[in-house]
Design an enzyme around this catalytic site. Structure first.
Site, PDB file in Angstrom:
ATOM      1  N   GLY A 126       6.802   4.050   4.193  1.00 44.25           N
ATOM      2  CA  GLY A 126       6.648   5.090   4.859  1.00 44.25           C
ATOM      3  C   GLY A 126       8.274   5.515   5.298  1.00 44.25           C
ATOM      4  N   ASN A 127       8.422   6.480   6.274  1.00 40.77           N
ATOM      5  CA  ASN A 127       9.773   6.738   6.875  1.00 40.77           C
ATOM      6  C   ASN A 127      10.375   5.480   7.407  1.00 40.77           C
ATOM      7  OD1 ASN A 127       9.904   9.313   5.597  1.00 40.77           O
ATOM      8  ND2 ASN A 127       8.414   9.731   7.201  1.00 40.77           N
ATOM      9  N   LEU A 166       0.822  -1.227   0.135  1.00 42.31           N
ATOM     10  CA  LEU A 166      -0.127  -0.016  -0.158  1.00 42.31           C
ATOM     11  C   LEU A 166       0.882   1.235  -0.247  1.00 42.31           C
ATOM     12  CD1 LEU A 166      -2.738  -1.204   2.456  1.00 42.31           C
ATOM     13  CD2 LEU A 166      -2.965  -0.682   0.085  1.00 42.31           C
ATOM     14  N   ASP A 187      -4.592  12.633  34.602  1.00 37.35           N
ATOM     15  CA  ASP A 187      -5.521  12.729  35.850  1.00 37.35           C
ATOM     16  C   ASP A 187      -5.714  11.503  36.632  1.00 37.35           C
ATOM     17  OD1 ASP A 187      -6.009  15.029  34.898  1.00 37.35           O
ATOM     18  OD2 ASP A 187      -8.002  14.767  34.266  1.00 37.35           O
ATOM     19  N   THR A 240       6.772  -0.209   5.761  1.00 38.76           N
ATOM     20  CA  THR A 240       6.140  -0.645   4.501  1.00 38.76           C
ATOM     21  C   THR A 240       4.793  -1.134   5.143  1.00 38.76           C
ATOM     22  OG1 THR A 240       7.920  -1.122   3.328  1.00 38.76           O
ATOM     23  CG2 THR A 240       6.009  -1.994   2.429  1.00 38.76           C
TER      24      THR A 240
HETATM   25  P1  ATP Z   1       5.193   7.911   8.234  1.00 42.50           P
HETATM   26  O1  ATP Z   1       6.193   6.454   8.397  1.00 42.50           O
HETATM   27  O2  ATP Z   1       6.031   9.112   8.682  1.00 42.50           O
HETATM   28  O3  ATP Z   1       4.044   7.635   8.957  1.00 42.50           O
HETATM   29  P2  ATP Z   1       3.703   7.508   5.626  1.00 42.50           P
HETATM   30  O4  ATP Z   1       2.298   7.787   6.581  1.00 42.50           O
HETATM   31  O5  ATP Z   1       3.849   7.948   4.414  1.00 42.50           O
HETATM   32  O6  ATP Z   1       5.061   7.999   6.501  1.00 42.50           O
HETATM   33  P3  ATP Z   1       3.323   4.715   6.271  1.00 42.50           P
HETATM   34  O7  ATP Z   1       2.757   4.841   7.634  1.00 42.50           O
HETATM   35  O8  ATP Z   1       4.155   3.816   6.292  1.00 42.50           O
HETATM   36  O9  ATP Z   1       4.009   6.190   5.491  1.00 42.50           O
HETATM   37  O10 ATP Z   1       2.230   4.380   5.196  1.00 42.50           O
HETATM   38  C1  ATP Z   1       2.728   4.299   3.825  1.00 42.50           C
HETATM   39  C2  ATP Z   1       1.066   4.191   3.125  1.00 42.50           C
HETATM   40  O11 ATP Z   1       0.438   3.195   3.310  1.00 42.50           O
HETATM   41  C3  ATP Z   1       0.301   5.485   3.537  1.00 42.50           C
HETATM   42  O12 ATP Z   1       0.817   6.711   2.888  1.00 42.50           O
HETATM   43  C4  ATP Z   1      -1.253   4.860   3.012  1.00 42.50           C
HETATM   44  O13 ATP Z   1      -1.257   5.371   1.703  1.00 42.50           O
HETATM   45  C5  ATP Z   1      -1.139   3.414   3.307  1.00 42.50           C
HETATM   46  N1  ATP Z   1      -1.704   2.935   4.370  1.00 42.50           N
HETATM   47  C6  ATP Z   1      -1.311   3.055   5.679  1.00 42.50           C
HETATM   48  N2  ATP Z   1      -2.100   2.649   6.473  1.00 42.50           N
HETATM   49  C7  ATP Z   1      -3.170   2.332   5.712  1.00 42.50           C
HETATM   50  C8  ATP Z   1      -4.351   1.531   6.063  1.00 42.50           C
HETATM   51  N3  ATP Z   1      -4.691   1.066   7.331  1.00 42.50           N
HETATM   52  N4  ATP Z   1      -5.494   1.299   4.973  1.00 42.50           N
HETATM   53  C9  ATP Z   1      -4.849   1.642   3.878  1.00 42.50           C
HETATM   54  N5  ATP Z   1      -3.836   2.200   3.342  1.00 42.50           N
HETATM   55  C10 ATP Z   1      -2.937   2.496   4.416  1.00 42.50           C
END
Ligand code: ATP
Ligand code: MG
Length: 468
Positions: free
Chosen positions: A175-176, A172, A283, A179
């Protein structure tokens, strides 16, 4: 002949309607509805979602008398389809023919793969929107259709969430910290989003993270992503959450204000819930949960940014990735360097921060979503939201950007301006956010606007990408 369109519609009101959901390359599923004319577009999408849990369906088609496919994307188009169908039923009755079910073709569905559900019967007493979720006939194998969230939570809360039960599907996003995968949970038949993060840490720290994440089971808000469980395998942690079929807001282009207003209502409610947890926990700090709660109150702020705001085709908005585990946040931070571009000026310059800083992040996120670009033109966000600290210095030094008046409503411009005040204390407090005219105006419980917008945006994206 107008009566033909409306006459039978009323006469049939109490009659059963059989909708045959055609599945690409693998047959069909018959769905019996007991109050057809009251059926809403959303109800049909919900049932298609149960029949094809791995695909995201945003619309469906039916065939007219010439075999041409007509798309249904709204309640209005549903009415037109039912009206057309009932008139053909009348004709079949008059001619003494067998009455054919209403055939529909889910659009943009991926083939269900190994889950061949040919011949499966879904039986509903009435339209699901009036009577809860569609009842599934008892004879079905238990894995055929989605189980209720409550049931799934029960399975997962018993610690049954593990790597063996999960089949990873599409990626999907990255991120930082890791995956995120779309995954299939075999025992429950449910689609999940699983975030996998590589962490080279000690077993002791792993245990600490797991205990900190426990608090997520207690989060109970329709504006916060559902948490199903987490587990470590070697040096990877997998965090399993509810899958949102519309994905995150960062991939949508400029969002119109009437849609953005509804999203803002949900985000403010979600944040208010998270903030209330922290305040509440402070609290109760002397109480029995002191250890866990203390950690929660020390945890990072909610990581408010468009990629952590998720939407689905039901028109829901949910927050994810709020820093609930201090250890997890710290461990990720050690691996990935950079500063989040949505952070408030006081956070960028290393000063104390709190709820007010989340309010800044809320403001800058919504300004970006309204403009369709990051509000500081000198900051080029290529991939992700982490930037070298020096590049973000302008957020600390310069006046906050303002939404162009004239292009956006006065309450919206005011809302953003207030959230992005340089002085943290001048930003609205949680209760002031909820009472702001921009939020009040769109706090009408209307999920259809968002649902339709998500469905259309997904369809557009698919048509640009070509067939799956
Ligand atoms: P960070 O690591 O700073 O949070 P980010 O939010 O871009 O950066 P991830 O949290 O790893 O990276 O998420 C990567 C991508 O996966 C998101 O941008 C989103 O499009 C997808 N994603 C994350 N969680 C879900 C979910 N529960 N359902 C559908 N897509 C999701
Ligand atoms: Mg994220």
């Amino acid at each position: 002949m107008l009566w033909l369109a409306f006459g039978p519609f009323h006469a049939m009101e109490n009659q059963m309607l059989v909708i045959r959901i055609k599945i690409p390359n693998s047959g069909a599923v018959d769905w019996t509805v007991h109050s057809g004319p009251q059926l809403l577009f959303r109800d049909v999408l919900d049932v298609i979602g149960q029949v094809l849990p791995e695909a995201t369906t945003t619309a469906f088609e039916y065939e007219d008398e010439d075999g041409d496919r007509i798309t249904v994307r709204s309640d209005e188009e549903m009415k037109a389809m039912l009206s057309y169908y009932y008139s053909t039923v009348m004709e079949q009755q008059v001619n003494g023919q067998l009455i054919e079910p209403l055939q529909i073709f889910p659009r943009a569905c991926k083939p269900p793969g190994e889950r061949n559900i040919h011949g499966l019967k879904v039986n509903t007493r009435a339209g699901p929107s009036q009577h809860g979720s569609p009842a599934v006939s008892d004879s079905l194998p238990s894995t055929s259709l989605k189980k209720s969230s409550a049931e799934l939570k029960k399975i997962l809360a018993n610690g049954q969430m593990n790597e063996q039960d999960i089949r990873y599907r599409d990626t999907l996003g990255h991120g930082n910290g890791g995956t995120v995968y779309k995954a299939y949970h075999v025992p429950s038949g449910k689609i999940l989003a699983v975030k996998v993060i590589l962490l080279d840490i000690t077993l002791e720290l792993q245990k600490q993270i797991m205990s900190e994440l426990e608090i997520l089971y207690k989060c109970d808000s329709s504006y916060i992503i559902g948490f199903y469980g987490a587990f470590f395998v070697e040096n990877r942690i997998s965090i399993c959450t509810e899958f949102m079929d519309g994905g995150s807001l960062d991939v949508y282009r400029k969002i119109p204000e009437n849609v953005l207003g509804r999203i803002a209502v949900a985000v403010v409610k979600g944040l208010t819930y998270l903030w209330s947890l922290k305040i509440l926990h402070r609290d109760l700090i002397e109480m029995i949960y002191v250890k866990v709660l203390h950690k929660l109150s020390n945890a990072n702020n909610a990581d408010v940014k468009p990629s952590n705001m998720l939407v689905n085709t039901r028109g829901q908005v949910k927050l994810c990735d709020f820093g609930v585990s201090t250890q997890l946040v710290n461990s990720i931070a050690k691996t990935y360097v950079g500063t989040n571009a949505y952070m408030a000026p006081e956070r960028i310059s290393g000063e104390q921060y709190g709820i007010h800083s989340d309010v800044w992040s809320l403001g800058i996120s919504f300004m970006e979503l309204a403009l369709g670009r990051f509000p500081y033109p000198q900051i080029q966000k290529n991939q992700g939201s982490l930037m070298p600290l020096q590049l973000l210095q302008c957020i600390v030094d310069e006046d906050s950007p303002v939404l162009p008046v004239g292009e956006f409503s006065e309450p919206f411009v005011h809302f953003i301006t207030q959230c992005m005040r340089k002085q943290p204390k001048e930003r609205p407090a949680p209760e002031e956010l909820m009472g702001h005219p921009f939020i009040v105006q769109f706090n009408d419980g209307n999920a259809t606007v968002l649902s339709m917008w998500v469905c259309r945006a997904l369809e557009e994206r698919r048509s640009q990408q070509g067939p799956p």
